[in-house]
Design a protein around this motif. Structure first.
Motif, PDB file in Angstrom:
ATOM      1  N   UNK A   1       0.834  -1.198   0.000  1.00  0.00           N
ATOM      2  CA  UNK A   1       0.000   0.000   0.000  1.00  0.00           C
ATOM      3  C   UNK A   1       0.867   1.245   0.000  1.00  0.00           C
ATOM      4  N   UNK A   2       0.666   2.119  -1.018  1.00  0.00           N
ATOM      5  CA  UNK A   2       1.371   3.383  -1.066  1.00  0.00           C
ATOM      6  C   UNK A   2       0.466   4.507  -0.593  1.00  0.00           C
ATOM      7  N   UNK A   3       1.055   5.664  -0.345  1.00  0.00           N
ATOM      8  CA  UNK A   3       0.298   6.811   0.176  1.00  0.00           C
ATOM      9  C   UNK A   3       0.666   8.048  -0.634  1.00  0.00           C
ATOM     10  N   UNK A   4      -0.330   8.906  -0.874  1.00  0.00           N
ATOM     11  CA  UNK A   4      -0.068  10.064  -1.731  1.00  0.00           C
ATOM     12  C   UNK A   4      -0.946  11.243  -1.343  1.00  0.00           C
ATOM     13  N   UNK A   5      -0.363  12.437  -1.480  1.00  0.00           N
ATOM     14  CA  UNK A   5      -1.103  13.693  -1.396  1.00  0.00           C
ATOM     15  C   UNK A   5      -1.153  14.302  -2.789  1.00  0.00           C
ATOM     16  N   UNK A   6      -2.319  14.778  -3.178  1.00  0.00           N
ATOM     17  CA  UNK A   6      -2.470  15.529  -4.415  1.00  0.00           C
ATOM     18  C   UNK A   6      -2.664  16.985  -4.022  1.00  0.00           C
ATOM     19  N   UNK A   7      -1.611  17.778  -4.142  1.00  0.00           N
ATOM     20  CA  UNK A   7      -1.630  19.163  -3.671  1.00  0.00           C
ATOM     21  C   UNK A   7      -2.152  20.066  -4.785  1.00  0.00           C
ATOM     22  N   UNK A   8      -3.349  20.605  -4.573  1.00  0.00           N
ATOM     23  CA  UNK A   8      -4.014  21.413  -5.593  1.00  0.00           C
ATOM     24  C   UNK A   8      -4.414  22.764  -5.007  1.00  0.00           C
ATOM     25  N   UNK A   9      -4.888  23.640  -5.859  1.00  0.00           N
ATOM     26  CA  UNK A   9      -5.314  24.968  -5.426  1.00  0.00           C
ATOM     27  C   UNK A   9      -4.988  25.993  -6.487  1.00  0.00           C
ATOM     28  N   UNK A  10      -5.535  27.206  -6.368  1.00  0.00           N
ATOM     29  CA  UNK A  10      -5.306  28.251  -7.368  1.00  0.00           C
ATOM     30  C   UNK A  10      -3.828  28.617  -7.473  1.00  0.00           C
TER      31      UNK A  10
ATOM     32  N   UNK B   1      -5.662   6.089 -11.627  1.00  0.00           N
ATOM     33  CA  UNK B   1      -4.478   5.276 -11.948  1.00  0.00           C
ATOM     34  C   UNK B   1      -3.680   4.974 -10.674  1.00  0.00           C
ATOM     35  N   UNK B   2      -3.512   5.984  -9.817  1.00  0.00           N
ATOM     36  CA  UNK B   2      -2.814   5.764  -8.550  1.00  0.00           C
ATOM     37  C   UNK B   2      -3.533   4.724  -7.699  1.00  0.00           C
ATOM     38  N   UNK B   3      -4.842   4.781  -7.682  1.00  0.00           N
ATOM     39  CA  UNK B   3      -5.619   3.820  -6.900  1.00  0.00           C
ATOM     40  C   UNK B   3      -5.437   2.404  -7.437  1.00  0.00           C
ATOM     41  N   UNK B   4      -5.385   2.278  -8.760  1.00  0.00           N
ATOM     42  CA  UNK B   4      -5.155   0.955  -9.339  1.00  0.00           C
ATOM     43  C   UNK B   4      -3.774   0.435  -8.965  1.00  0.00           C
ATOM     44  N   UNK B   5      -2.861   1.360  -8.699  1.00  0.00           N
ATOM     45  CA  UNK B   5      -1.515   0.975  -8.264  1.00  0.00           C
ATOM     46  C   UNK B   5      -1.447   0.832  -6.740  1.00  0.00           C
ATOM     47  N   UNK B   6      -2.614   0.767  -6.108  1.00  0.00           N
ATOM     48  CA  UNK B   6      -2.717   0.501  -4.672  1.00  0.00           C
ATOM     49  C   UNK B   6      -2.210   1.666  -3.813  1.00  0.00           C
ATOM     50  N   UNK B   7      -2.536   2.890  -4.222  1.00  0.00           N
ATOM     51  CA  UNK B   7      -2.207   4.081  -3.439  1.00  0.00           C
ATOM     52  C   UNK B   7      -3.462   4.610  -2.751  1.00  0.00           C
ATOM     53  N   UNK B   8      -3.322   4.954  -1.495  1.00  0.00           N
ATOM     54  CA  UNK B   8      -4.341   5.742  -0.805  1.00  0.00           C
ATOM     55  C   UNK B   8      -4.028   7.209  -1.056  1.00  0.00           C
TER      56      UNK B   8
END
Length: 267
Positions: free
Chosen positions: A1-10, A125-132
């Protein structure tokens, strides 16, 4: 299980600064974290770049070859990334262990996380690669100067939440630059009726029904809650990171270490 933040914003909300400060904090506490650049227009970094979209596609090359402007060129780059998820991204992700922690520093074009499906497909795609994965939405705290701007920020954040369908943390960035923190505190946990009253005072009477619908939407989706972030304070960074870790269940599978305090037998 991998872990990821998707940092978004203006654009200008402090995403890259947040990623840099987060990386420095993790280095200080002995925690491993890798920052990924997803902005093809980025030129300099204050953090080590683990993966870089510019190795796949260059915004300058796209603008020159296709005659596109900055926004059109960036959308083209992100669509090119989407087309290469199974090739470039998969190959890059194979360089990391199952329990690695990745932070994706995204471009600031709002349409990428509001109605264009590029980032949504990237997340799938990240989820398919087993990332939360957790979406970390940054909003400049200096933007929160009145009720109308607050509602605008909430709507943009809500749009990202609906589009990405991810656990979602809203962060008020650049708190260290706010001169009057009392003005910001009023928006951290405001009462819906107070919001509605202030909004009605700022808007013409014919917008009263719309104002009521907006406030109810914000309240029902619990979007009026923001986490303030002051990068000068380690405690603030630690608190924000803890909230994100809870969202992606980071550390829950770690072995619990129990120290045996019983004295050894002399026999």
């Amino acid at each position: 299980m991998g872990y990821a933040q998707l940092v978004i914003g203006p654009a200008g909300s402090g995403k890259s600064t947040y990623c840099s400060s987060l990386h420095q904090h993790c280095e200080t506490v002995g925690r491993t974290m890798h920052v990924v650049n997803l902005d093809p227009a980025a030129e300099r970094f204050d953090y080590p770049v683990a993966m870089d979209i510019r190795e796949l596609v260059s915004l300058d090359d796209v603008m020159e070859e296709l005659g596109l402007g900055p926004n059109g060129g960036l959308l083209y780059c992100m669509e090119h990334l989407e087309e290469n998820l199974d090739d470039w991204l998969t190959e890059e992700l194979d360089n990391y262990m199952d329990d690695d922690y990745l932070v994706f520093d995204c471009p600031g074009q709002i349409e990428l996380f509001s109605h264009v499906p590029v980032l949504k497909n990237f997340v799938e795609h990240l989820r398919r690669k087993n990332f939360n994965v957790c979406a970390v939405y940054l909003l400049d705290s200096q933007f929160m100067t009145d009720i109308t701007k607050f509602i605008s920020g909430c709507m943009a954040s809500l749009s990202a939440m609906v589009q990405l369908e991810l656990p979602h943390i809203n962060i008020l960035s650049k708190m260290d630059l706010v001169t009057n923190k009392k003005d910001i505190e009023d928006f951290l946990n405001p009462e819906p009726l107070v919001l509605l009253s202030e909004l009605n005072q700022r808007m013409a009477p014919q917008f009263s029904k719309l104002n009521k619908a907006l406030i109810e939407l914000v309240d029902e989706y619990n979007m009026v809650s923001f986490v303030p972030l002051d990068l000068r304070k380690e405690s603030s960074i630690r608190y924000v990171l803890a909230q994100i870790d809870i969202c992606i269940q980071y550390g829950e599978d770690a072995d619990v270490k129990i120290k045996d305090n019983d004295p050894e037998d002399d026999d």
